[in-house]
Design a protein around this motif. Structure first.
Motif, PDB file in Angstrom:
ATOM      1  N   LYS A 664       0.830  -1.211   0.000  1.00 20.19           N
ATOM      2  CA  LYS A 664       0.000   0.000   0.000  1.00 20.19           C
ATOM      3  C   LYS A 664       0.862   1.257   0.000  1.00 20.19           C
ATOM      4  N   ALA A 665       1.934   1.251   0.778  1.00 20.09           N
ATOM      5  CA  ALA A 665       2.793   2.439   0.853  1.00 20.09           C
ATOM      6  C   ALA A 665       3.368   2.779  -0.517  1.00 20.09           C
ATOM      7  N   ALA A 666       3.727   1.747  -1.288  1.00 22.23           N
ATOM      8  CA  ALA A 666       4.281   1.992  -2.621  1.00 22.23           C
ATOM      9  C   ALA A 666       3.216   2.571  -3.548  1.00 22.23           C
ATOM     10  N   LEU A 667       1.983   2.062  -3.445  1.00 18.91           N
ATOM     11  CA  LEU A 667       0.903   2.598  -4.280  1.00 18.91           C
ATOM     12  C   LEU A 667       0.598   4.046  -3.918  1.00 18.91           C
ATOM     13  N   VAL A 668       0.592   4.356  -2.630  1.00 23.93           N
ATOM     14  CA  VAL A 668       0.370   5.737  -2.195  1.00 23.93           C
ATOM     15  C   VAL A 668       1.470   6.638  -2.747  1.00 23.93           C
ATOM     16  N   ASP A 669       2.710   6.158  -2.678  1.00 24.72           N
ATOM     17  CA  ASP A 669       3.832   6.936  -3.220  1.00 24.72           C
ATOM     18  C   ASP A 669       3.665   7.154  -4.719  1.00 24.72           C
ATOM     19  N   LEU A 670       3.196   6.133  -5.432  1.00 23.25           N
ATOM     20  CA  LEU A 670       2.980   6.261  -6.875  1.00 23.25           C
ATOM     21  C   LEU A 670       1.899   7.301  -7.168  1.00 23.25           C
ATOM     22  N   LEU A 671       0.798   7.265  -6.420  1.00 25.04           N
ATOM     23  CA  LEU A 671      -0.275   8.244  -6.622  1.00 25.04           C
ATOM     24  C   LEU A 671       0.242   9.669  -6.415  1.00 25.04           C
ATOM     25  N   LEU A 672       1.049   9.858  -5.387  1.00 24.72           N
ATOM     26  CA  LEU A 672       1.594  11.190  -5.118  1.00 24.72           C
ATOM     27  C   LEU A 672       2.559  11.631  -6.217  1.00 24.72           C
ATOM     28  N   LYS A 673       3.348  10.684  -6.736  1.00 25.08           N
ATOM     29  CA  LYS A 673       4.286  11.038  -7.811  1.00 25.08           C
ATOM     30  C   LYS A 673       3.540  11.405  -9.094  1.00 25.08           C
ATOM     31  N   VAL A 674       2.494  10.655  -9.412  1.00 23.34           N
ATOM     32  CA  VAL A 674       1.699  10.981 -10.594  1.00 23.34           C
ATOM     33  C   VAL A 674       1.054  12.350 -10.426  1.00 23.34           C
ATOM     34  N   SER A 675       0.521  12.627  -9.230  1.00 20.23           N
ATOM     35  CA  SER A 675      -0.069  13.940  -8.960  1.00 20.23           C
ATOM     36  C   SER A 675       0.951  15.051  -9.183  1.00 20.23           C
ATOM     37  N   GLY A 676       2.166  14.839  -8.675  1.00 16.64           N
ATOM     38  CA  GLY A 676       3.208  15.853  -8.835  1.00 16.64           C
ATOM     39  C   GLY A 676       3.615  16.049 -10.283  1.00 16.64           C
ATOM     40  N   ILE A 677       3.697  14.952 -11.035  1.00 17.16           N
ATOM     41  CA  ILE A 677       4.082  15.045 -12.449  1.00 17.16           C
ATOM     42  C   ILE A 677       3.041  15.836 -13.231  1.00 17.16           C
ATOM     43  N   VAL A 678       1.760  15.530 -13.004  1.00 17.50           N
ATOM     44  CA  VAL A 678       0.698  16.235 -13.732  1.00 17.50           C
ATOM     45  C   VAL A 678       0.679  17.716 -13.352  1.00 17.50           C
ATOM     46  N   ILE A 693       1.038  -3.222 -11.950  1.00 18.46           N
ATOM     47  CA  ILE A 693       1.000  -4.474 -11.198  1.00 18.46           C
ATOM     48  C   ILE A 693       1.529  -4.200  -9.794  1.00 18.46           C
ATOM     49  N   ALA A 694       0.654  -4.406  -8.803  1.00 16.19           N
ATOM     50  CA  ALA A 694       1.033  -4.188  -7.405  1.00 16.19           C
ATOM     51  C   ALA A 694       1.588  -5.477  -6.819  1.00 16.19           C
ATOM     52  N   TYR A 695       2.733  -5.371  -6.165  1.00 16.46           N
ATOM     53  CA  TYR A 695       3.405  -6.514  -5.550  1.00 16.46           C
ATOM     54  C   TYR A 695       3.493  -6.317  -4.039  1.00 16.46           C
ATOM     55  N   PRO A 696       3.874  -7.367  -3.302  1.00 19.98           N
ATOM     56  CA  PRO A 696       4.071  -7.194  -1.852  1.00 19.98           C
ATOM     57  C   PRO A 696       5.189  -6.215  -1.527  1.00 19.98           C
ATOM     58  N   ASP A 697       6.102  -6.008  -2.489  1.00 13.18           N
ATOM     59  CA  ASP A 697       7.234  -5.104  -2.240  1.00 13.18           C
ATOM     60  C   ASP A 697       7.432  -4.148  -3.415  1.00 13.18           C
ATOM     61  N   GLY A 698       6.406  -3.405  -3.755  1.00 11.38           N
ATOM     62  CA  GLY A 698       6.535  -2.425  -4.831  1.00 11.38           C
ATOM     63  C   GLY A 698       5.476  -2.609  -5.896  1.00 11.38           C
ATOM     64  N   TYR A 699       5.786  -2.145  -7.091  1.00  8.08           N
ATOM     65  CA  TYR A 699       4.834  -2.202  -8.202  1.00  8.08           C
ATOM     66  C   TYR A 699       5.625  -2.110  -9.501  1.00  8.08           C
ATOM     67  N   ALA A 700       4.945  -2.346 -10.606  1.00 13.55           N
ATOM     68  CA  ALA A 700       5.537  -2.151 -11.930  1.00 13.55           C
ATOM     69  C   ALA A 700       4.498  -1.475 -12.814  1.00 13.55           C
ATOM     70  N   ALA A 701       4.844  -0.312 -13.350  1.00 15.72           N
ATOM     71  CA  ALA A 701       3.979   0.372 -14.312  1.00 15.72           C
ATOM     72  C   ALA A 701       4.197  -0.283 -15.664  1.00 15.72           C
ATOM     73  N   VAL A 702       3.265  -1.134 -16.081  1.00 20.99           N
ATOM     74  CA  VAL A 702       3.448  -1.963 -17.264  1.00 20.99           C
ATOM     75  C   VAL A 702       3.171  -1.198 -18.544  1.00 20.99           C
ATOM     76  N   ASP A 703       2.135  -0.419 -18.555  1.00 19.17           N
ATOM     77  CA  ASP A 703       1.762   0.313 -19.761  1.00 19.17           C
ATOM     78  C   ASP A 703       1.472   1.759 -19.376  1.00 19.17           C
ATOM     79  N   ALA A 704       1.854   2.675 -20.219  1.00 16.08           N
ATOM     80  CA  ALA A 704       1.660   4.097 -19.939  1.00 16.08           C
ATOM     81  C   ALA A 704       1.254   4.818 -21.210  1.00 16.08           C
ATOM     82  N   ARG A 705       0.274   5.686 -21.081  1.00 18.78           N
ATOM     83  CA  ARG A 705      -0.200   6.480 -22.214  1.00 18.78           C
ATOM     84  C   ARG A 705      -0.400   7.917 -21.756  1.00 18.78           C
ATOM     85  N   ILE A 706       0.124   8.857 -22.493  1.00 19.90           N
ATOM     86  CA  ILE A 706      -0.036  10.276 -22.176  1.00 19.90           C
ATOM     87  C   ILE A 706      -0.529  10.997 -23.417  1.00 19.90           C
ATOM     88  N   ILE A 707      -1.667  11.679 -23.266  1.00 20.07           N
ATOM     89  CA  ILE A 707      -2.227  12.506 -24.337  1.00 20.07           C
ATOM     90  C   ILE A 707      -1.859  13.950 -24.067  1.00 20.07           C
TER      91      ILE A 707
END
Length: 713
Positions: A664-678, A693-707
């Motif tokens: 969960k901590a990694a997902l929260v960190d990801l949400l905050l980073k995306v917010s900051g980037i936007v 993909i959320a894992y027990p120890d982190g995540y992997a952003a598999v696909d990304a699209r930016i318009i």
């Protein structure tokens, strides 16, 4: 800076343009409302065809008014309004209410006329309420331009895009007997003054304890959220947002010409800034009253004191459905309850006194005092027949009920915990319940309404506590290289390629798997050597092929050089056959993601609320269950945490059926980073990470699209 609306929503002089001696006309009804309620300011009826209306001398025009005018009520047809507003400007009128319909809600011609109204108002420095409004009242100032009878002055301010909703609440308040209103305004089309302006006024108004709004559509959602965040820190804000269905959204558009927007998103964003959102129209007044009286509760842990097992069970069900908790009473509390209750009483929350109070209804107040001292309790909910003991059993129990009522009143004044009462005798208003209500304790005729009030009190208390410690993540500093990448894409008339989107994410700390762009088959041996025996994915890179799988542009589970050659040749061949004119830049090769829990993160720039971030479970969950959470950007740490906790299927992330929990901590960190980037890159119009993909120890952003936002250079 103080809201300019005070100058004319609490006016010392009012002109009625289109005043009439015809009792069916609004120009007559407004005069009646002012005169009957004893308005102490100057009244100027404007009518060139008569000398006197209801004993008040008329003026032929605004120019002929002998004194200053704070507020003009315009009761004439739509076509006359621009000219009258020009006259208001010459006279120095501060605000004008335009009752007429026939503007943008009717189509293009109406929109053109509405623009003329706005132009005339701005040229003369006149603020406009409406058009297409039901009007306004300020009962403490005795300004009753709707001529409503039996409306009690009180502390609920109400802004409503529906005049009938006002009438409904007025009738409900009359039946309640204790609820009153401060100011009401129908904003109509919000041509000039929007909900954010009215909310600021109510927030500053000393006569208003709770600001209440019925909203069909916001004009400037971003600004409203800013004002709501500020006002909700000092007084409750209650919103009923209509348009929760597709049919409702269409009705809102035809009614007010407003864009209703996504209901689920709007609700999440309102709650993000401390607004209490009610989902049923019959909850508006009960919740507003309860918040006005109690303001807040420390949390969501409720102790139920009941004199009947059935209603105790019903209350427990409704509390659970509302997201509230039955407080776990301490052993000390249960022992003290046992000392005063009969042996058959239930001492586990909900506490069922089981006949202990039949001969002594004041015993209920003693129980409430005991549980109020328990640190595990945030609110006390009395459920049952209090107030009716003298009716049901014996008249001589009235004294005990009155003593119990006084004890409850003293308890509510002494503790910082909410005290809410439901009684099945509330509809007939027996003496003990009248005493509670008069002293400021909310008493309800419905368990459901009482529970909704408890939920609003708990939500507000938690919000205020979280607000005190909330902080936004550090701002992201935009990179010159990334800005140049946006510029290249914009010059080429395209959005970012997937590898470019991932480059941006990686540059600002998002965990993205390594990847290689292959432009020719000659590069494949080096790629095979780089990744070894890892399972790989290959995807076409082309601005013209958006749905890669449909074009045969994706190959999975590739291992070694031979697989890569075969996949590359197949992708190039299939994609050229799919679109012979496609601009194909090569293929992207990256390792296959390990098994985990799929989530989705998306950002869009909403036309009403600005940049909004969405989070939910990925795969079939997002399409079928639509179990997602929204927050306006920028996010605080608590915003991000609450997004994860809000999901109905959050148990999947917590580890269902023996699966390990996601980080969960990694997902929260990801949400905050995306917010900051936007926030840092206005060039981003939409961003889609699907899946992550959320894992027990982190995540992997598999696909990304930016318009790309093409309005930003």
């Amino acid at each position: 800076m103080k809201s300019p609306l005070h100058d004319f929503l609490a006016p010392d002089s009012i002109a009625i343009v289109g005043a009439s001696a015809d009792p069916t006309k609004r120009g007559y009804k407004a005069m009646i409302g002012l005169i009957k309620d004893g308005y102490g300011g100057a009244i100027y009826p404007i009518n060139p065809k008569t000398d006197m209306i209801l004993g008040v001398k008329t003026c032929a025009s605004l120019d002929a008014v002998p004194g200053p005018v704070d507020l003009a009520l315009i009761c004439t047809p739509a076509s006359t309004v621009p000219g009258i507003l020009a006259e208001c400007g010459r006279k120095g009128v501060k605000g004008a209410i335009v009752l007429a319909s026939g503007f943008k809600e009717t189509g293009a011609e109406g929109a053109k006329l509405e623009q003329q109204v706005l132009d005339a108002a701005r040229a003369g420095g006149v603020r406009v309420i409406g058009p297409n409004t039901s009007g306004m009242f300020n009962l403490h100032k005795k300004v009753n331009l709707l001529a409503l009878a039996n409306v009690k002055a009180g502390d609920i301010g109400f802004i409503s895009q529906s005049g009938n909703m006002l009438l409904s609440l007025v009738l409900e308040a009359e039946h309640n007997g204790h609820v009153g209103f401060s100011t009401y305004v129908g904003p109509g089309n919000q041509t000039d003054i929007g909900f954010n302006d009215y909310l600021r006024y109510l927030g500053e108004d000393p006569q208003t304890k709770v600001a209440t709004l019925y909203v069909e559509g916001f004009r400037d959602g971003q600004r409203f959220l800013e004002v709501a965040r500020e006002i909700s820190a000092t007084k409750p804000v209650v919103v009923y947002k209509s348009g929760s269905t597709e049919q409702g959204q269409k009705a809102a558009s035809s009614h007010t010409g407003s864009l209703a927007g996504s209901y689920a998103m709007t609700v999440d964003l309102l709650r993000q800034v401390g607004v209490s959102v009610v989902q049923h129209s019959n909850e508006i007044l009960p919740v507003a009253e309860g918040l006005g009286l109690m303001q807040k509760a420390p949390g969501k842990r409720v102790a139920v004191i009941a004199d009947g097992g059935g209603q105790a069970t019903i209350a427990s069900d409704r509390l659970a459905e509302a997201g509230l908790e039955l407080a776990e009473l301490s052993e000390h509390t249960r022992r003290r309850l046992g000392e005063i209750l009969l042996p058959q009483a239930s001492l586990v929350n909900p506490v069922d006194v089981a006949g202990s109070s039949d001969a002594n209804p004041a015993l209920l107040a003693e129980c409430m005092e005991i549980v109020a001292e328990d640190d595990n309790v945030d609110s006390i909910f009395l459920v049952g027949m209090f107030g009716g003991y003298s009716i049901r059993f014996a008249e001589d129990l009235l004294g005990g009920e009155m003593r119990g009522a006084e004890s409850m009143i003293e308890l509510a004044r002494r503790v910082d915990k909410a005290v809410v009462v439901y009684s099945l005798y509330a509809p007939i208003k027996p003496p003990a319940l009248r005493r509670l209500h008069e002293a400021g304790l909310p008493v309800y005729t419905s368990i459901e309404h009482a529970v909704r009030v408890l939920a609003a009190l708990g939500e507000r208390g938690i919000y205020l506590k979280s607000r005190a410690v909330a902080s936004h993540a550090p701002a992201v500093v935009p990179s010159e290289d990334m800005k140049a990448m946006f510029a290249r894409a914009q010059n080429e008339g395209r959005d970012l390629f997937e590898f470019e989107a991932k480059t941006l994410l990686r540059a600002h700390g998002v965990d993205v798997a390594p990847e290689v762009i292959v432009r020719s088959a000659d590069e494949l041996p080096a790629v095979a050597a780089q990744f070894g025996e890892q399972a790989l994915v290959m995807k076409v890179v082309s601005k013209d092929i958006l749905h890669k799988s449909d074009a045969g542009g994706v190959k999975l589970n590739l291992r070694g050089e031979a697989d890569l050659h075969q996949a590359f040749d197949s992708i190039m061949s299939s994609c050229r056959a799919y679109d012979p004119n496609a601009d194909i830049r090569g293929a992207l090769v990256t390792p296959m993601a390990k098994k985990g829990t799929e989530v989705i993160i998306g950002v869009s720039r909403d036309p009403i609320f600005g940049p909004v971030l969405m989070f939910g479970l990925g795969g079939i969950f997002v399409e079928i269950l639509k179990d997602v959470a929204f927050r306006a950007i920028p996010l605080s740490q608590l915003d991000a945490e609450s997004m994860v906790d809000q999901l109905k299927a959050r148990k999947v992330l917590e580890g269902a059926r023996g699966e390990p929990p996601a980080d969960k901590a990694a997902l929260v960190d990801l949400l905050l980073k995306v917010s900051g980037i936007v926030s840092a890159y206005p060039q981003i119009s939409e961003l889609d990470l699907n899946p992550v993909i959320a894992y027990p120890d982190g995540y992997a952003a598999v696909d990304a699209r930016i318009i790309i936002n093409r309005s930003v250079l």
